[in-house]
Scaffold this motif. Sequence first.
Motif, PDB file in Angstrom:
ATOM      1  N   UNK B  33      35.367  24.083  35.025  1.00 38.70           N
ATOM      2  CA  UNK B  33      34.977  22.870  35.748  1.00 38.70           C
ATOM      3  C   UNK B  33      35.147  23.040  37.261  1.00 38.70           C
ATOM      4  N   UNK B  34      36.334  23.418  37.676  1.00 36.69           N
ATOM      5  CA  UNK B  34      36.649  23.445  39.113  1.00 36.69           C
ATOM      6  C   UNK B  34      35.805  24.468  39.854  1.00 36.69           C
ATOM      7  N   UNK B  35      35.532  25.586  39.193  1.00 33.21           N
ATOM      8  CA  UNK B  35      34.799  26.668  39.866  1.00 33.21           C
ATOM      9  C   UNK B  35      33.459  26.172  40.428  1.00 33.21           C
ATOM     10  N   UNK B  36      32.871  25.185  39.754  1.00 36.27           N
ATOM     11  CA  UNK B  36      31.584  24.647  40.215  1.00 36.27           C
ATOM     12  C   UNK B  36      31.770  23.631  41.343  1.00 36.27           C
ATOM     13  N   UNK B  37      32.949  23.073  41.452  1.00 36.24           N
ATOM     14  CA  UNK B  37      33.199  22.039  42.472  1.00 36.24           C
ATOM     15  C   UNK B  37      33.653  22.635  43.798  1.00 36.24           C
ATOM     16  N   UNK B  38      34.107  23.898  43.751  1.00 41.24           N
ATOM     17  CA  UNK B  38      34.584  24.603  44.944  1.00 41.24           C
ATOM     18  C   UNK B  38      35.664  23.815  45.681  1.00 41.24           C
ATOM     19  N   UNK B  39      36.580  23.198  44.932  1.00 39.06           N
ATOM     20  CA  UNK B  39      37.677  22.488  45.587  1.00 39.06           C
ATOM     21  C   UNK B  39      38.980  23.242  45.377  1.00 39.06           C
ATOM     22  N   UNK B  41      42.417  24.362  44.149  1.00 41.77           N
ATOM     23  CA  UNK B  41      43.026  24.184  42.833  1.00 41.77           C
ATOM     24  C   UNK B  41      44.179  25.172  42.682  1.00 41.77           C
ATOM     25  N   UNK B  42      44.785  25.211  41.515  1.00 42.71           N
ATOM     26  CA  UNK B  42      45.871  26.153  41.270  1.00 42.71           C
ATOM     27  C   UNK B  42      45.343  27.588  41.363  1.00 42.71           C
ATOM     28  N   UNK B  43      46.216  28.464  41.850  1.00 43.02           N
ATOM     29  CA  UNK B  43      45.813  29.852  42.080  1.00 43.02           C
ATOM     30  C   UNK B  43      46.448  30.715  40.976  1.00 43.02           C
ATOM     31  N   UNK B  44      45.710  30.920  39.913  1.00 41.10           N
ATOM     32  CA  UNK B  44      46.264  31.624  38.750  1.00 41.10           C
ATOM     33  C   UNK B  44      46.298  33.135  38.977  1.00 41.10           C
ATOM     34  N   UNK B  45      47.422  33.712  38.590  1.00 36.51           N
ATOM     35  CA  UNK B  45      47.557  35.174  38.683  1.00 36.51           C
ATOM     36  C   UNK B  45      47.987  35.704  37.319  1.00 36.51           C
ATOM     37  N   UNK B  46      47.660  36.967  37.029  1.00 43.16           N
ATOM     38  CA  UNK B  46      48.083  37.534  35.743  1.00 43.16           C
ATOM     39  C   UNK B  46      49.607  37.586  35.666  1.00 43.16           C
ATOM     40  N   UNK B  47      50.162  37.180  34.538  1.00 41.58           N
ATOM     41  CA  UNK B  47      51.610  37.224  34.360  1.00 41.58           C
ATOM     42  C   UNK B  47      51.907  37.591  32.907  1.00 41.58           C
ATOM     43  N   UNK B  48      53.143  37.370  32.478  1.00 41.14           N
ATOM     44  CA  UNK B  48      53.576  37.850  31.161  1.00 41.14           C
ATOM     45  C   UNK B  48      52.685  37.390  30.000  1.00 41.14           C
ATOM     46  N   UNK B  49      52.229  36.151  30.072  1.00 41.09           N
ATOM     47  CA  UNK B  49      51.370  35.620  29.001  1.00 41.09           C
ATOM     48  C   UNK B  49      50.000  35.248  29.555  1.00 41.09           C
ATOM     49  N   UNK B  50      49.510  36.033  30.489  1.00 39.69           N
ATOM     50  CA  UNK B  50      48.192  35.783  31.052  1.00 39.69           C
ATOM     51  C   UNK B  50      48.237  34.911  32.292  1.00 39.69           C
ATOM     52  N   UNK B  51      47.156  34.147  32.547  1.00 47.33           N
ATOM     53  CA  UNK B  51      47.060  33.390  33.804  1.00 47.33           C
ATOM     54  C   UNK B  51      48.227  32.418  33.988  1.00 47.33           C
ATOM     55  N   UNK B  52      48.757  32.399  35.219  1.00 46.19           N
ATOM     56  CA  UNK B  52      49.981  31.626  35.452  1.00 46.19           C
ATOM     57  C   UNK B  52      50.059  31.217  36.917  1.00 46.19           C
TER      58      UNK B  52
END
Lengths: 262, 141
Positions: B33-39, B41-52
């Motif tokens: 959703x957010x990717x289309x709004x270009x606003x 948002x949280x900055x997810x990075x790879x971590x122990x159980x994936x995006x975090x």
Amino acid sequence: MTIIIAVQCQDGSVVVAADGAATFGKDDGTLTARQPVSKLCLIHEKAIFAHSGAVGLGQRLQAVFDDVVIHKGIEKRYSPAESMQYLRNLFWEKVIKDESDIVNQTKPELVRFAERTLSQQFLVVLPPLKDTKIPCVIHFNWEAFPEMLTTNLPCVSLGSGQMIADPFLSFIRRVLWENKAPTNLADGIFAVAWTIQHVVKTSPAFISDPCQMMIMKLATDSTNTWETEEIPSNNLLEHFGNVSAIEDYIKEYPELFRDKPN
Amino acid sequence: MNKSDWLLIVLNLGKSLSPVQLQKSLFLISKEIIIEREEEFYDFEPYDYGPFDSNIYKDAENLEKEGLIKIENPFERSHRYYCITEDGSNHLNRILSFMDKKELAKASDIVSLVKSLSFPSLIKMIYNKYPEFKVKSIFQN
């Protein structure tokens, strides 16, 4: 009241965790208060020190270890066996011997108070020592008698929570690891997180959150070095979610025997 | 709408979410959703159980201080739960009146999917769909 757990995995990586409550009390053993506290200490970003017992004694032992790590270059000078002897001598001579002498000179009617001060255990995690390729975990009893983790002895627990942690670690070792060491860091973190939660949930008192966890692992780059880091408390939340997942799985196991409606 | 509003929306849709369900719901919303709004948002990075993104938990703690959500730690469970409060629902109603209904329906589908999966199935689904977030996974080998 404390629980400290250390696990060394087959790949050499190490996980250490502790509960986060310090119990304050009087010399006669009366407990007065509980305060949040860190029980694991990162030493110059390359070693770990953990202590269960009188805080003042822990501070002095940590100062000795701190000096060993930064000034004495222990990892280049001694093999694991030599390090055990070297550290044992240092801890005994610089801290514990004097305290032990005081206990021995104490009036018989006061000995039980004095002995409480010496009731302690601690452990150190060191990067690979001379002629070795994996980190070294050594734990010490009240008189600094050392014992090292190995693939046959991959986990240890210290503190008053040991009575709960040891049988639970044995259960995990038997059921999940075929009585060996955990294969890798993931398995080690999972086991330590589960055991800490189990102890916090079942201990009669004074062992509580927040959990503190540190790891020593091989760097993911090509330097072949071992990195030591503390896992931030918020980052542990998903590890505890993983623990809940296996508990849910066990809870749902009896359902497998129930007849399903057609 | 800001990041914390999305956190409230997810909790309103999920009623009660574990840390991993909260993280992965917001991650999927960021991707779908957010990717289309270009606003922002949280900055997810790879971590122990994936995006975090640990800021999600910090924001949740702030929302708890404002009385908009509750963080519960039931004795019988090994993890905490995040739930929206009545004040949180009232606060959210004002935001929802301005929200695109299609986006809300999409967010609802995401939260329902996340809640329907077990912990390992959820992590596997995320890794299959977004393998770039597997690089630091503790399930690497």
